[in-house]
Design a protein around this motif. Structure first.
Motif, mmCIF file in Angstrom:
data_model
loop_
_atom_site.group_PDB
_atom_site.id
_atom_site.type_symbol
_atom_site.label_atom_id
_atom_site.label_comp_id
_atom_site.label_asym_id
_atom_site.label_seq_id
_atom_site.Cartn_x
_atom_site.Cartn_y
_atom_site.Cartn_z
ATOM 1 N N UNK A 77 -7.407 9.240 -6.184
ATOM 2 C CA UNK A 77 -6.301 9.870 -6.926
ATOM 3 C C UNK A 77 -5.108 10.125 -6.008
ATOM 4 N N UNK A 78 -5.350 10.780 -4.882
ATOM 5 C CA UNK A 78 -4.251 11.079 -3.975
ATOM 6 C C UNK A 78 -3.679 9.797 -3.362
ATOM 7 N N UNK A 79 -4.545 8.832 -3.069
ATOM 8 C CA UNK A 79 -4.072 7.572 -2.521
ATOM 9 C C UNK A 79 -3.146 6.848 -3.490
ATOM 10 N N UNK A 80 -3.540 6.813 -4.764
ATOM 11 C CA UNK A 80 -2.721 6.141 -5.779
ATOM 12 C C UNK A 80 -1.332 6.774 -5.871
ATOM 13 N N UNK A 233 6.278 -6.833 -11.650
ATOM 14 C CA UNK A 233 5.370 -5.692 -11.688
ATOM 15 C C UNK A 233 4.505 -5.645 -10.435
ATOM 16 N N UNK A 234 4.398 -4.462 -9.859
ATOM 17 C CA UNK A 234 3.550 -4.276 -8.684
ATOM 18 C C UNK A 234 2.123 -4.004 -9.127
ATOM 19 N N UNK A 235 1.134 -4.536 -8.444
ATOM 20 C CA UNK A 235 -0.243 -4.195 -8.778
ATOM 21 C C UNK A 235 -0.526 -2.750 -8.382
ATOM 22 N N UNK A 236 -1.503 -2.132 -9.037
ATOM 23 C CA UNK A 236 -1.918 -0.789 -8.648
ATOM 24 C C UNK A 236 -2.373 -0.812 -7.198
ATOM 25 N N UNK A 237 -2.101 0.268 -6.435
ATOM 26 C CA UNK A 237 -2.509 0.281 -5.025
ATOM 27 C C UNK A 237 -3.992 -0.034 -4.826
ATOM 28 N N UNK A 238 -4.856 0.524 -5.689
ATOM 29 C CA UNK A 238 -6.289 0.269 -5.552
ATOM 30 C C UNK A 238 -6.607 -1.200 -5.748
ATOM 31 N N UNK A 368 -3.329 -1.505 7.033
ATOM 32 C CA UNK A 368 -2.934 -1.670 5.637
ATOM 33 C C UNK A 368 -1.421 -1.747 5.466
ATOM 34 N N UNK A 369 -0.994 -2.443 4.406
ATOM 35 C CA UNK A 369 0.416 -2.533 4.054
ATOM 36 C C UNK A 369 0.916 -1.192 3.532
ATOM 37 N N UNK A 370 2.223 -0.954 3.655
ATOM 38 C CA UNK A 370 2.795 0.359 3.374
ATOM 39 C C UNK A 370 2.522 0.852 1.967
ATOM 40 N N UNK A 371 2.701 -0.006 0.961
ATOM 41 C CA UNK A 371 2.569 0.424 -0.434
ATOM 42 C C UNK A 371 1.124 0.541 -0.895
ATOM 43 N N UNK A 372 0.187 0.301 0.009
ATOM 44 C CA UNK A 372 -1.220 0.528 -0.297
ATOM 45 C C UNK A 372 -1.929 1.201 0.884
ATOM 46 N N UNK A 373 -1.140 1.710 1.824
ATOM 47 C CA UNK A 373 -1.706 2.280 3.055
ATOM 48 C C UNK A 373 -2.444 3.601 2.802
ATOM 49 N N UNK A 376 -5.652 2.586 0.991
ATOM 50 C CA UNK A 376 -6.585 1.855 1.838
ATOM 51 C C UNK A 376 -7.217 2.719 2.903
ATOM 52 N N UNK A 377 -6.388 3.479 3.640
ATOM 53 C CA UNK A 377 -6.927 4.330 4.701
ATOM 54 C C UNK A 377 -7.827 5.420 4.130
ATOM 55 N N UNK A 378 -7.413 6.015 3.015
ATOM 56 C CA UNK A 378 -8.203 7.097 2.418
ATOM 57 C C UNK A 378 -9.523 6.590 1.848
ATOM 58 N N UNK A 379 -9.479 5.450 1.162
ATOM 59 C CA UNK A 379 -10.705 4.898 0.582
ATOM 60 C C UNK A 379 -11.694 4.529 1.678
#
Length: 462
Positions: A77-80, A233-238, A368-373, A376-379
């Motif tokens: 949740x927080x990562x998204x 459209x950007x994909x969801x970070x997850x 990880x890339x910025x818009x999914x960092x 990615x790091x949290x998961x």
């Protein structure tokens, strides 16, 4: 040449950002570790009084483990939202949730007052703690990592990591002081509530500092670029993490195994082992963890700086191997019942743990890339905690109960060290990556994806 977004901030600004992350993580870890210490010392009597002492401790640690189960949910949740809205907003929310839950634990009625409702309420608040912490770690380390430059990122990003020993130091110090000045009856009756209620004051201080810092410039640049591409459209970070960075997530999870398991065995389970198997007093065990946590705090930035010089992987591998080799001497020293031996066991264990924990913030951020960092790091970090830190005190206590020996516990930690050695051994070196340049791109047909910032070890991107 470094990109504008990744250019080093002024020294004063960077120190303020580091201070905001450090104080916030210290408070959150204080709250989280306070529960672990209380679970080992008093919760078995206050919330599970109908069980025999060791079974009560197991049940107490089970509620402790429940907090870890909520951490992956918090990470998702927080990562998204952290990848969509920014790091700062989510860090403020996580601090409020953690502090509120901890303060509420200090007001809980015990089993003697409300019966089985007491452990149920305790479990619910522990879930809130775990959810909040699952979102805290990634945001805190990214806020620092994305403000600094690659040359000293390991050092600066290691400072939020010192929030763990600082929180442990604060939690253990408060408990140690209370157990020293209060009788067992007074501590069990009302004294245990004081450290939890103190969290309310600490959260106010943390919020004041955390609200004063700016959002990560790397994130703001990535957000601006995303806004300019609104037609696409950007994909969801997850989804993006699973598609392009699944290998990095698995590496992060494997890297966490020895780090997480060893830490909770050394700092939480030791309170059970030392007092029950080695006949060491509660106060003596707390004092040993207190002093060792101070040393742990001091060595983490040093390990982080070393990772800037020789790389993240060598330092991490040294820590994993060291923790595995130290486990048998660790328990032998505790068995002596001598305070100096106990202190040596815990201190060396935490120094070796620091060699894994210090470079972890920069290492995971650089994967990880910025818009999914944030995601990615949290998961990677928090999903591993479910299999590693969550059951560690529970498994160690069960092994002690079954075999009445520390040998199976040592083998358990050694097995986790082997897993971490493998995971970090197959990872790419990430030192010197410019976080503004790291981006996900389709793989070469195997679905694994790659990172455009991935370059041979030693190659500079800034």
């Amino acid at each position: 040449m470094a990109s504008a977004a990744s250019a080093p901030p002024t020294p004063g600004n960077l120190k303020r950002i580091v201070a905001a992350s450090l104080i916030g993580t210290t408070i959150e870890w204080y709250d989280f570790f306070l529960y672990g210490s209380a679970a080992a010392l008093v919760f078995n009597e206050l919330f599970f009084p109908d069980s025999d002492p060791l079974v009560g401790t197991l049940l107490s640690f089970l509620t402790y483990a429940v907090g870890f189960a909520a951490r992956p949910v918090g990470a998702l949740v927080f990562g998204h939202y952290g990848d969509r809205l920014g790091r700062k907003k989510l860090l403020v929310l996580s601090l409020l949730m953690m502090g509120g839950a901890t303060f509420a634990i200090g007001l809980l009625p015990t089993h003697a007052t409300v019966g089985t409702a007491a452990p149920v309420l305790l479990t619910v608040l522990r879930l809130v703690q775990g959810f909040a912490l699952g979102g805290e770690w990634g945001g805190a380390v990214l806020l620092v990592s994305e403000h600094g430059d690659a040359r000293r990122r390991g050092f600066w990003a290691s400072w939020p990591q010192t929030g763990a020993p600082a929180g442990q130091l604060l939690a253990t110090g408060v408990l140690s002081l209370l157990t020293a000045v209060l009788s067992d009856a007074a501590f069990n009756s009302w004294g245990w509530r004081i450290p939890f209620l103190l969290s309310g004051v600490l959260v106010m201080v943390g919020l004041w500092i955390r609200l004063s810092v700016d959002e990560s410039p790397v994130f703001k640049q990535a957000l601006a670029q995303a806004e300019s591409r609104k037609a696409k459209a950007e994909p969801l970070p997850l989804v993006a993490v699973v598609r392009y960075h699944w290998r990095d997530v698995l590496i992060a999870m494997g890297a966490r195994m020895a780090e997480n398991i060893s830490y909770y065995v050394i700092t939480a389970f030791i309170l059970v082992y030392a007092t029950s198997a080695a006949d060491v007093s509660k106060q003596t065990a707390l004092n040993a963890v207190l002093v060792a946590s101070a040393v742990h705090f001091a060595v983490i930035p040093a390990w982080g700086a070393l990772s800037d010089r020789i790389g993240r992987r060598p330092v991490y591998l040294l820590g994993a191997a060291g923790v595995g080799l130290w486990m048998f001497p660790f328990f032998m020293l505790i068995d002596s019942g001598d305070f100096s031996s106990l202190l040596l066991a815990v201190t060396v264990g935490l120094v070796l743990h620091g060699a894994m924990y210090a470079p972890q913030a920069a290492f995971f951020s650089e994967m990880f890339a910025t818009r999914m960092r944030y995601s990615g790091a949290s998961i990677g970090a928090q999903f591993a905690s479910v299999a590693a830190g969550a059951p560690a005190p529970l498994i160690a206590t069960a092994l002690l109960s079954e075999y009445d020996s520390s040998t199976p516990i040592s083998l358990y930690v050694i097995a986790s060290a082997v897993l971490t050695l493998f995971a970090v051994g197959v990872a790419r070196e990430t030192r010197h990556r410019d976080l503004a340049e790291v981006d996900s791109v389709p793989g070469d047909g195997d679905g694994s994806g790659s990172v455009s910032g991935s370059r041979p070890q030693g190659a500079r991107t800034v």
